[in-house]
Write a protein that holds these residues in place. Structure first.
Motif, short mmCIF file in Angstrom:
data_model
loop_
_atom_site.label_atom_id
_atom_site.label_comp_id
_atom_site.label_asym_id
_atom_site.label_seq_id
_atom_site.Cartn_x
_atom_site.Cartn_y
_atom_site.Cartn_z
N GLU A 3 0.60 -1.27 -0.04
CA GLU A 3 0.06 -0.04 0.05
C GLU A 3 0.93 1.42 -0.06
N CYS A 4 0.25 2.26 -0.41
CA CYS A 4 1.12 3.40 -0.55
C CYS A 4 1.23 4.10 0.62
N VAL A 5 2.77 4.72 0.91
CA VAL A 5 3.33 4.79 2.11
C VAL A 5 2.65 6.07 2.76
N PHE A 6 1.95 6.91 2.17
CA PHE A 6 1.41 8.07 2.37
C PHE A 6 -0.18 7.85 3.06
N CYS A 7 -0.78 6.89 2.37
CA CYS A 7 -1.99 6.26 2.80
C CYS A 7 -1.75 5.76 4.35
N LYS A 8 -0.62 5.12 4.41
CA LYS A 8 -0.57 4.41 5.73
C LYS A 8 -0.15 5.53 6.80
N LYS A 45 -6.91 10.99 2.20
CA LYS A 45 -7.48 10.18 1.11
C LYS A 45 -6.63 10.09 -0.15
N HIS A 46 -6.47 9.04 -0.59
CA HIS A 46 -5.37 8.75 -1.79
C HIS A 46 -5.86 9.41 -3.06
N TYR A 47 -5.05 10.30 -3.55
CA TYR A 47 -5.17 11.14 -4.77
C TYR A 47 -3.92 11.18 -5.44
N PRO A 96 3.36 8.29 -5.31
CA PRO A 96 2.38 8.67 -5.90
C PRO A 96 1.16 8.96 -5.13
N HIS A 97 1.28 9.64 -4.30
CA HIS A 97 0.17 10.13 -3.35
C HIS A 97 0.12 11.77 -3.27
N LEU A 98 -0.88 12.58 -3.65
CA LEU A 98 -0.59 14.11 -3.88
C LEU A 98 -0.11 14.53 -2.42
ZN ZN Z 1 -1.75 6.97 -1.00
#
Ligand code: ZN
Ligand code: 5GP
Length: 136
Positions: A3-8, A45-47, A96-98
């Motif tokens: 999973e995306c690190v910034f989502c985490k 939120k993931h963008y 790849p997370h804004l």
């Molecule tokens: Zn993300």
């Protein structure tokens, strides 16, 4: 799937050095800072990029960029700051997370975030002026 690190970070599964948090947004220190106090502001939120976030959410986000920018300036006693926001790999986006970078700047700090140094020809400017306007 990784999973995306910034989502985490948004979900609290990874705990960064957090400087601001509300229901939708989190700001924290960059682990590879370009300068002391280099901070990141992200939506939870993931963008993937700036083009993906809905307008109202972007409005909230940019207000927090302003708030964090002011706090970073005061805390680091910086002479200025850059707001940097990379979209897609070709532009240097590694995560790849804004996200918005807030990079404090100091007189003669030597940090290179260079823009163009050669003035454009008039016909080039006219060409891009009309072509980009068609897509607005
Ligand atoms: Zn993300
Ligand atoms: P980009 O090149 O995508 O615009 O920038 C991503 C930034 O995120 C980089 O400056 C990098 O140091 C930072 N970064 C990547 N992973 C982490 C992390 O797990 N924690 C924190 N605090 N920053 C990260």
């Amino acid at each position: 799937m990784t999973e995306c690190v910034f989502c985490k970070i948004g979900k609290g599964e990874i705990t960064p050095k957090k400087i601001y948090e509300d229901q939708n947004i989190i700001a924290f220190l960059d682990i590879f800072p370009a300068a002391k106090g280099h901070s990141l502001v992200i939506p939870k939120k993931h963008y993937a990029t700036l083009l993906d976030i809905p307008e109202m959410e972007l409005k909230e986000l940019i207000q927090i960029v302003q708030k964090v920018g002011a706090a970073v300036m005061k805390a680091t006693q910086a002479d200025g700051f850059n707001v940097l926001q990379n979209n897609k790999e070709a532009a240097g986006q590694a995560v790849p997370h804004l996200h918005f970078h807030i990079i404090p700047r100091f007189k003669d700090d030597g940090l290179k975030l260079a823009l163009g140094s050669k003035q454009s020809e008039e016909k080039e400017l006219v060409h891009w002026e009309s072509l980009i306007k068609e897509h607005i």
